[in-house]
Design a protein around this motif. Structure first.
Motif: not given
Length: 168
Positions: A55-63
């Protein structure tokens, strides 16, 4: 010809056995050539049965780099310190089915405390527009190293290791 080869062999032995490359000892605790940099940490968001959390949108993770009060940090040119390759970023790998297979945090923005041979970094991991996880990274900087030793992820402390599993 034989003399040239003999001279080359003797020269090689003399230079290869130089005392410049002394291994860390009590007398020389910080050989100049033996600097270690480790600012990356593999993480895995899992569900209750240890599988990748779907359920996590991995492509849009941002640090995003922050200070100790979780305020965003900016470069001298005014740009936000976020998603900078090999400095502050989330590296992602996907398989042929577009499923996440590896997630790496590059935690390279630190505040040094030379008196204690340590450094610390503060980051927000942006999961979506409204949700951020807080990450504090701790480093050993003795001998000019930058060696990640532990991470505090949303209040839970982990030793820096191969992979950290975070149940979401």
């Amino acid at each position: 010809m034989k003399v040239n080869i003999l001279v080359l062999m003797i020269s090689f032995v003399l230079f290869a056995c130089s005392t410049d490359n002394i291994i860390k000892t009590e007398e020389n605790p910080c050989p100049s050539w033996q600097i270690i940099v480790k600012t990356k940490q593999d993480i895995k968001f899992t569900n209750s049965i240890g599988q990748w959390q779907s359920e996590i949108d991995y492509k849009n993770l941002s640090l995003i780099a922050t200070d100790s009060q979780w305020n965003y940090q900016y470069a001298p040119n005014g740009n936000l310190i976020a998603d900078k390759p090999n400095y502050v970023e989330v590296q992602k790998e996907f398989n042929e089915n577009n499923e996440i297979t590896r997630l790496v945090l590059e935690l390279g923005h630190v505040y040094e405390n030379k008196a204690e041979n340590s450094a610390i970094g503060y980051f927000l991991l942006k999961l979506d527009e409204n949700n951020f996880d807080k990450i504090i990274s701790y480093y050993d900087i003795s001998c000019n190293n930058l060696l990640l030793t532990k991470i505090n992820y949303n209040g839970t402390e982990y030793s820096a290791q191969d992979i950290i599993e975070i149940i979401k």
